[in-house]
Design an enzyme around this catalytic site. Structure first.
Site, PDB file in Angstrom:
ATOM      1  N   ASP A  15      -1.326 -13.139   4.514  1.00 57.07           N
ATOM      2  CA  ASP A  15      -2.725 -12.904   4.844  1.00 57.07           C
ATOM      3  C   ASP A  15      -2.794 -12.773   6.364  1.00 57.07           C
ATOM      4  O   ASP A  15      -2.609 -13.755   7.090  1.00 57.07           O
ATOM      5  CB  ASP A  15      -3.574 -14.078   4.364  1.00 57.07           C
ATOM      6  CG  ASP A  15      -5.034 -13.964   4.764  1.00 57.07           C
ATOM      7  OD1 ASP A  15      -5.401 -12.977   5.444  1.00 57.07           O
ATOM      8  OD2 ASP A  15      -5.809 -14.879   4.422  1.00 57.07           O
ATOM      9  N   TYR A  49     -16.844   0.715   7.711  1.00 55.49           N
ATOM     10  CA  TYR A  49     -15.387   0.825   7.766  1.00 55.49           C
ATOM     11  C   TYR A  49     -14.934   1.295   9.142  1.00 55.49           C
ATOM     12  O   TYR A  49     -14.043   0.702   9.764  1.00 55.49           O
ATOM     13  CB  TYR A  49     -14.916   1.797   6.680  1.00 55.49           C
ATOM     14  CG  TYR A  49     -13.471   2.211   6.787  1.00 55.49           C
ATOM     15  CD1 TYR A  49     -12.443   1.291   6.572  1.00 55.49           C
ATOM     16  CD2 TYR A  49     -13.121   3.527   7.099  1.00 55.49           C
ATOM     17  CE1 TYR A  49     -11.110   1.673   6.672  1.00 55.49           C
ATOM     18  CE2 TYR A  49     -11.797   3.916   7.203  1.00 55.49           C
ATOM     19  CZ  TYR A  49     -10.794   2.987   6.983  1.00 55.49           C
ATOM     20  OH  TYR A  49      -9.480   3.370   7.095  1.00 55.49           O
ATOM     21  N   GLY A  67       0.803  -1.212   0.000  1.00 56.16           N
ATOM     22  CA  GLY A  67       0.000   0.000   0.000  1.00 56.16           C
ATOM     23  C   GLY A  67       0.834   1.259   0.000  1.00 56.16           C
ATOM     24  O   GLY A  67       2.067   1.217   0.045  1.00 56.16           O
TER      25      GLY A  67
END
Length: 285
Positions: free
Chosen positions: A36, A123, A11
């Site tokens: 993960d 979120y 990211g």
């Protein structure tokens, strides 16, 4: 030597951390494809004794989370809990990155770390659950809330404004949402400083100093690359309805960060100017 493991290294924040060269600090990164964070066995294998784990992995599709909260919760709540448990088990330390969305967004003064939370989106709920899980599982952990993070590349707000100033005569941007634009490079530097301070724990806020509306930020981007800022026109949130409501006010106080002896992040306008100057010409022309 401080050994840092960056999760979510693919990211914008994680990638920036990997590009840092800090004396006395060794950084290794794992992207979501490499690790993960919801896989407990894989996490246990990845986290080493003495590591500082900087968790930049997150489900950040704010609107999509409204209809897929389970997927958001897996990455934003379950994964951080697993990282915290693995860190506590081997004597590693977790620094978990969170968000302004844990607050309701209806304040008029900067949010302090101990102000009442009250997320209004899926979120935000999943990120708050992640914060609580981390702090419950690992007493040495740190939660760092931030907001409005950008690099100027990819699909973040600054990058989008750079693209639109090339493609459109005018752009309408909301002028009734207030926050603190935060350059990923400055946030990365702050997190690396924090990583070397083992005595710091609990909840902190880290954003560039000052506040702006999205409209003001957009005009600053235009002006920063020599485009006419008058081409950016103000509008309201109501003009652009979204599945997930955006906070009207999400300025975060840096008081706890400074009390911890950490270097305050500089004013957002200074950071933006340097970020724009560092971009390749094809991005800003």
């Amino acid at each position: 030597m401080t050994n840092i493991l960056v999760t979510g290294a693919g990211g914008q924040l994680g990638g920036n951390l990997l590009r840092r060269d800090v004396p006395g600090v060794s950084i290794r990164g794992l992207t979501s494809s490499d690790l993960d964070i919801t896989d407990a066995d894989a996490v246990r294998d990845a986290v080493r004794p003495g590591d500082v784990v900087l968790n930049c992995a997150a489900y950040t599709a704010v609107d999509a989370a409204e209809t897929d909260e389970d997927a958001a919760a897996a990455v934003n709540a379950t994964g951080p809990r697993i990282l915290a448990e693995a860190s506590a088990r081997v004597g590693a330390r977790l620094v978990h990155v969170s968000t302004d969305y844990v607050f309701p967004g209806d304040a008029s003064t900067p949010y302090e770390v101990d102000d009442a939370t009250g997320p209004r989106t899926a979120y935000g709920r999943t990120k708050l659950a992640g914060e609580r899980a981390v702090l419950a599982a690992d007493p040495t952990a740190v939660v760092v809330r931030t907001a409005w993070v950008y690099t100027g590349t990819g699909s973040d707000f600054v990058a989008t404004m750079l693209r639109l100033q090339r493609e459109r005569d005018t752009v309408s941007v909301v002028d009734d949402q207030v926050g603190s634009p935060t350059f990923a490079g400055d946030l990365a530097a702050g997190l690396l400083e924090l990583a070397t301070r083992p005595q710091v724990r609990g909840v902190l806020h880290a954003t560039n100093a000052g506040r702006a509306t999205w409209f003001e930020l957009a005009r600053a981007v235009f002006a920063g690359v020599g485009a006419d800022p008058e081409r950016v026109r103000p509008c309201t949130t109501a003009d652009f309805p979204r599945p997930a409501p955006r906070p009207a006010y999400s300025v975060l106080s840096s008081a706890a960060w400074e009390r911890a002896g950490l270097t305050p992040l500089r004013p957002w306008a200074d950071a933006l100017a340097d970020a724009l100057a560092a971009l390749p010409p094809a991005t800003t022309d």
